[in-house]
Design a protein around this motif. Structure first.
Motif, PDB file in Angstrom:
ATOM      1  N   ASP A 234       0.851  -1.187   0.000  1.00  0.00           N
ATOM      2  CA  ASP A 234       0.000   0.000   0.000  1.00  0.00           C
ATOM      3  C   ASP A 234       0.889   1.240   0.000  1.00  0.00           C
ATOM      4  OD1 ASP A 234      -2.414  -1.362   0.031  1.00  0.00           O
ATOM      5  OD2 ASP A 234      -2.452  -1.494   2.215  1.00  0.00           O
ATOM      6  N   VAL A 235       0.679   2.119  -0.958  1.00  0.00           N
ATOM      7  CA  VAL A 235       1.494   3.325  -1.103  1.00  0.00           C
ATOM      8  C   VAL A 235       0.573   4.540  -1.055  1.00  0.00           C
ATOM      9  CG1 VAL A 235       3.094   4.621  -2.558  1.00  0.00           C
ATOM     10  CG2 VAL A 235       3.230   2.122  -2.465  1.00  0.00           C
ATOM     11  N   THR A 236       0.956   5.515  -0.270  1.00  0.00           N
ATOM     12  CA  THR A 236       0.217   6.776  -0.199  1.00  0.00           C
ATOM     13  C   THR A 236       1.001   7.869  -0.909  1.00  0.00           C
ATOM     14  OG1 THR A 236      -0.840   6.212   1.907  1.00  0.00           O
ATOM     15  CG2 THR A 236      -0.728   8.551   1.336  1.00  0.00           C
ATOM     16  N   VAL A 237       0.345   8.559  -1.815  1.00  0.00           N
ATOM     17  CA  VAL A 237       0.912   9.740  -2.453  1.00  0.00           C
ATOM     18  C   VAL A 237       0.223  10.947  -1.827  1.00  0.00           C
ATOM     19  CG1 VAL A 237       1.125  11.054  -4.595  1.00  0.00           C
ATOM     20  CG2 VAL A 237       1.504   8.587  -4.599  1.00  0.00           C
ATOM     21  N   ALA A 238       1.010  11.908  -1.357  1.00  0.00           N
ATOM     22  CA  ALA A 238       0.448  13.041  -0.620  1.00  0.00           C
ATOM     23  C   ALA A 238       1.134  14.335  -1.008  1.00  0.00           C
ATOM     24  CB  ALA A 238       0.587  12.816   0.892  1.00  0.00           C
ATOM     25  N   TRP A 240       2.954  17.884   0.002  1.00  0.00           N
ATOM     26  CA  TRP A 240       4.009  18.158   0.980  1.00  0.00           C
ATOM     27  C   TRP A 240       4.025  19.648   1.254  1.00  0.00           C
ATOM     28  CZ3 TRP A 240       7.090  15.331   4.044  1.00  0.00           C
ATOM     29  CH2 TRP A 240       8.248  15.908   4.571  1.00  0.00           C
ATOM     30  N   ASN A 241       4.000  20.034   2.543  1.00  0.00           N
ATOM     31  CA  ASN A 241       3.922  21.459   2.889  1.00  0.00           C
ATOM     32  C   ASN A 241       5.261  22.065   3.284  1.00  0.00           C
ATOM     33  OD1 ASN A 241       4.466  20.576   5.474  1.00  0.00           O
ATOM     34  ND2 ASN A 241       2.442  21.024   6.286  1.00  0.00           N
ATOM     35  N   GLY A 242       6.339  21.334   3.069  1.00  0.00           N
ATOM     36  CA  GLY A 242       7.666  21.823   3.430  1.00  0.00           C
ATOM     37  C   GLY A 242       8.223  21.122   4.647  1.00  0.00           C
ATOM     38  N   SER A 243       7.343  20.524   5.449  1.00  0.00           N
ATOM     39  CA  SER A 243       7.811  19.781   6.624  1.00  0.00           C
ATOM     40  C   SER A 243       7.030  18.498   6.855  1.00  0.00           C
ATOM     41  CB  SER A 243       7.702  20.667   7.871  1.00  0.00           C
ATOM     42  OG  SER A 243       6.354  21.073   8.075  1.00  0.00           O
ATOM     43  N   GLY A 244       5.917  18.316   6.187  1.00  0.00           N
ATOM     44  CA  GLY A 244       5.123  17.111   6.352  1.00  0.00           C
ATOM     45  C   GLY A 244       4.033  17.030   5.305  1.00  0.00           C
ATOM     46  N   PRO A 245       3.320  15.885   5.235  1.00  0.00           N
ATOM     47  CA  PRO A 245       2.250  15.720   4.245  1.00  0.00           C
ATOM     48  C   PRO A 245       1.080  16.669   4.502  1.00  0.00           C
ATOM     49  CG  PRO A 245       2.979  13.585   5.092  1.00  0.00           C
ATOM     50  CD  PRO A 245       3.590  14.640   5.977  1.00  0.00           C
ATOM     51  N   THR A 246       0.361  17.008   3.429  1.00  0.00           N
ATOM     52  CA  THR A 246      -0.850  17.821   3.528  1.00  0.00           C
ATOM     53  C   THR A 246      -2.076  16.915   3.428  1.00  0.00           C
ATOM     54  OG1 THR A 246      -1.094  18.230   1.149  1.00  0.00           O
ATOM     55  CG2 THR A 246       0.385  19.693   2.379  1.00  0.00           C
ATOM     56  N   ALA A 247      -3.236  17.526   3.328  1.00  0.00           N
ATOM     57  CA  ALA A 247      -4.490  16.766   3.276  1.00  0.00           C
ATOM     58  C   ALA A 247      -4.732  16.124   1.916  1.00  0.00           C
ATOM     59  CB  ALA A 247      -5.658  17.671   3.626  1.00  0.00           C
ATOM     60  N   ASP A 248      -3.954  16.479   0.905  1.00  0.00           N
ATOM     61  CA  ASP A 248      -4.144  15.904  -0.435  1.00  0.00           C
ATOM     62  C   ASP A 248      -3.485  14.540  -0.481  1.00  0.00           C
ATOM     63  OD1 ASP A 248      -5.438  18.202  -1.337  1.00  0.00           O
ATOM     64  OD2 ASP A 248      -3.545  19.162  -1.832  1.00  0.00           O
ATOM     65  N   THR A 249      -4.251  13.463  -0.298  1.00  0.00           N
ATOM     66  CA  THR A 249      -3.679  12.121  -0.269  1.00  0.00           C
ATOM     67  C   THR A 249      -4.498  11.162  -1.130  1.00  0.00           C
ATOM     68  OG1 THR A 249      -4.952  11.461   1.690  1.00  0.00           O
ATOM     69  CG2 THR A 249      -2.784  12.443   2.073  1.00  0.00           C
ATOM     70  N   ILE A 250      -3.822  10.132  -1.606  1.00  0.00           N
ATOM     71  CA  ILE A 250      -4.464   9.036  -2.321  1.00  0.00           C
ATOM     72  C   ILE A 250      -3.656   7.783  -2.019  1.00  0.00           C
ATOM     73  CG2 ILE A 250      -3.164   9.529  -4.446  1.00  0.00           C
ATOM     74  CD1 ILE A 250      -5.555   8.485  -6.028  1.00  0.00           C
ATOM     75  N   THR A 251      -4.320   6.686  -1.718  1.00  0.00           N
ATOM     76  CA  THR A 251      -3.643   5.445  -1.352  1.00  0.00           C
ATOM     77  C   THR A 251      -4.123   4.318  -2.257  1.00  0.00           C
ATOM     78  OG1 THR A 251      -3.436   6.130   0.961  1.00  0.00           O
ATOM     79  CG2 THR A 251      -3.179   3.792   0.501  1.00  0.00           C
ATOM     80  N   GLU A 278       5.302   4.221   1.962  1.00  0.00           N
ATOM     81  CA  GLU A 278       4.626   3.014   2.401  1.00  0.00           C
ATOM     82  C   GLU A 278       4.299   3.148   3.887  1.00  0.00           C
ATOM     83  OE1 GLU A 278       7.035  -0.386   1.492  1.00  0.00           O
ATOM     84  OE2 GLU A 278       7.592   0.388  -0.475  1.00  0.00           O
ATOM     85  N   GLY A 279       3.220   2.520   4.320  1.00  0.00           N
ATOM     86  CA  GLY A 279       2.838   2.586   5.718  1.00  0.00           C
ATOM     87  C   GLY A 279       1.800   3.657   5.978  1.00  0.00           C
ATOM     88  N   ALA A 280       1.466   3.799   7.274  1.00  0.00           N
ATOM     89  CA  ALA A 280       0.376   4.692   7.653  1.00  0.00           C
ATOM     90  C   ALA A 280       0.780   6.151   7.705  1.00  0.00           C
ATOM     91  CB  ALA A 280      -0.181   4.267   9.016  1.00  0.00           C
ATOM     92  N   SER A 281       2.074   6.449   7.811  1.00  0.00           N
ATOM     93  CA  SER A 281       2.520   7.840   7.923  1.00  0.00           C
ATOM     94  C   SER A 281       3.854   8.016   7.200  1.00  0.00           C
ATOM     95  CB  SER A 281       2.661   8.246   9.399  1.00  0.00           C
ATOM     96  OG  SER A 281       3.588   7.400  10.058  1.00  0.00           O
ATOM     97  N   TRP A 282       4.221   9.265   6.985  1.00  0.00           N
ATOM     98  CA  TRP A 282       5.445   9.587   6.256  1.00  0.00           C
ATOM     99  C   TRP A 282       6.675   9.045   6.976  1.00  0.00           C
ATOM    100  CZ3 TRP A 282       8.047  10.691   2.145  1.00  0.00           C
ATOM    101  CH2 TRP A 282       9.286  11.304   2.220  1.00  0.00           C
ATOM    102  N   ASP A 283       7.474   8.292   6.252  1.00  0.00           N
ATOM    103  CA  ASP A 283       8.735   7.749   6.761  1.00  0.00           C
ATOM    104  C   ASP A 283       9.749   7.845   5.629  1.00  0.00           C
ATOM    105  OD1 ASP A 283      10.881   6.377   7.749  1.00  0.00           O
ATOM    106  OD2 ASP A 283       9.795   4.531   8.232  1.00  0.00           O
ATOM    107  N   PRO A 284      10.753   8.738   5.745  1.00  0.00           N
ATOM    108  CA  PRO A 284      11.714   8.897   4.647  1.00  0.00           C
ATOM    109  C   PRO A 284      12.392   7.597   4.245  1.00  0.00           C
ATOM    110  CG  PRO A 284      11.991  10.621   6.292  1.00  0.00           C
ATOM    111  CD  PRO A 284      11.047   9.634   6.877  1.00  0.00           C
TER     112      PRO A 284
END
Length: 449
Positions: A234-238, A240-251, A278-284
């Motif tokens: 499962d991959v999430t594309v989101a 990016w606001n400069g420090s973390g993901p924004t509300a624009d997501t698709i999985t 991959e996963g539930a939250s942003w992980d570089p």
């Protein structure tokens, strides 16, 4: 040449200041350079560097390119990574070479920066960095304020890796979308940070993403292509606001080869880039990006639905009094005893399609000499409508009231009815000539339906 006698204090002071200056210069060279021996092979603290920059103002400004000096600094979150680690890089421009190219003052939070950090030494290439849409107000022709941009890269080789400021762009979204690109005049720029990577044989994050476009209007979709992700993950594309993901997501799921093509819709005004993970939250360590992406054009307005309700009322009536005195007539002559019906106010607050009818009927008049028949009472109705009422009332016909009844006023059915009305009537009782003297009374009943 040797000098005799005690040293000159002024000369000694000058020598100490020169020595101090030379000492600082030597330290700066050591910090910025690559260690000269394995014993000195360690990460260095970041330093601010100056480099010549060629900036091209938007054509609408009508001014030539700007050749100036940019001051910038590169910092990392891990100066001693292992091969396979993801390093977050921050590119801070403390003094841009360009300034506001127009006389018009720019409001706060309309500038979105993006740029590149050049890698050298054990690892080559560049790191894409983006910054949030955030800035203080900028006066007309005033200097652009400092700004920071962040991005990540995966360490692929052990050794000393240098990081230098690269080209950057300042995008402004006010009245129109404008770009001011600034390039390093003589690349690469001086090294601002050196990190030392070690090899522990661990896995290397080779995940990558590419975008079909670097900008788009709010609500548009951008094609994001990913590679080297975990098969069927499962991959999430989101955004990016400069420090973390924004509300624009698709999985969705990557395919069996670890690739994917997603088309997220980008709406969030804070989005300055796009990431995939991959996963539930942003992980570089399990993601890729950010890839620079800028929203252009007007951000769609936010809407709030405001609701209320109108409560339906009732059909009602009131009257100004309950006694109607009529004029007297003479015994032996008889004739018309007249008067005015007390005003009746009808309020139709139902708010529906139905009309109404106000009718009256009267009993026989009784007195000391017997009775006067109800059929002897007649009236001439009237009705007025209060301004703004949806309906219009009509007066009943003039004539006998009697004990069978007659219409005083009415309002017709319609698509939308209601309002406030005042009904009345001139009444007349035909008293026979030789009716016995005395007071005679009857009851008039009004009915609203």
């Amino acid at each position: 040449m040797a000098f005799s006698g005690p040293p000159n204090r002024r000369s000694a002071g000058r020598r100490r200041r020169w020595a101090a200056a030379l000492g600082v210069t030597a330290l700066a060279v050591t910090v910025a350079g690559v260690p000269a021996s394995p014993a000195a092979a360690q990460a260095t603290a970041s330093v601010a560097v100056d480099f010549p920059t060629h900036c091209v103002p938007p054509p609408i400004a009508g001014i030539p390119p700007i050749d100036g000096t940019t001051t910038a600094e590169i910092t990392v979150d891990n100066a001693a990574p292992k091969v396979g680690d993801t390093v977050t890089v921050t590119y801070t421009v403390t003094k841009p070479a360009a300034s506001n190219p127009v006389d018009l003052a720019l409001p706060a939070d309309i500038m979105t920066p993006s740029g590149k950090v050049a890698l050298g030494g054990a690892q080559s290439g560049s790191v894409t960095v983006t910054g949030p849409k955030k800035n203080p107000p900028v006066p007309g022709k005033g200097e652009f304020p400092p700004f920071s941009m962040t991005g990540t890269f995966t360490v692929t080789a052990p050794g000393s890796i240098t990081l230098s400021p690269g080209d950057y762009n300042i995008h402004t979204s006010y009245i129109m979308e404008l770009d001011t690109p600034c390039t390093v005049t003589n690349p690469p720029a001086p090294v601002s940070q050196t990190i030392i990577a070690t090899d522990d044989g661990g896995p290397v994050n080779e995940r990558t993403i590419t975008l079909s476009a670097a900008s788009g209007k709010p609500g548009e979709r951008v094609t994001v292509t990913g590679a080297e992700f975990t098969a069927n993950a499962d991959v999430t594309v989101a955004g990016w606001n400069g420090s973390g993901p924004t509300a624009d997501t698709i999985t969705a799921k990557a395919n069996a080869s670890g690739s994917f093509t997603f088309r997220p819709k980008i709406n969030d005004p804070a989005t300055v880039g796009i990431v995939a993970f991959e996963g539930a939250s942003w992980d570089p360590a399990k993601g890729a990006g950010p890839a620079a992406y800028t929203l252009v054009g007007d951000v769609p307005p936010l809407t709030q639905q405001i609701t209320s309700s109108v409560k339906a009322g009732t059909l009602s009536m009131t009257q100004a009094g309950d006694s109607v005195p009529l004029t007297s007539v003479d015994f032996g002559q008889g004739g018309a005893a007249t008067g005015d019906l007390n005003a009746v106010t009808v309020k139709d607050f139902r708010g529906g399609p139905a009309g109404w009818s106000l009718t009256g009927r009267v009993t026989d008049f009784t007195g000391p000499g017997g009775k006067i028949d109800a059929g002897k009472l007649s009236w001439t109705p009237s009705c007025t409508t209060k301004a703004g009422s949806p309906s219009t009332c009509a007066a009943g016909s003039a004539g006998v009231v009697g004990n069978t009844g007659a219409t005083l006023a009415s309002a017709p059915d319609g698509a939308f009815t209601g309002g406030e009305f005042t009904a009345g009537a001139k009444v007349s009782l035909d008293v026979p000539a030789f009716t016995a003297p005395g007071a005679y009374a009857a009851v008039l009943t009004l009915t609203l339906t």
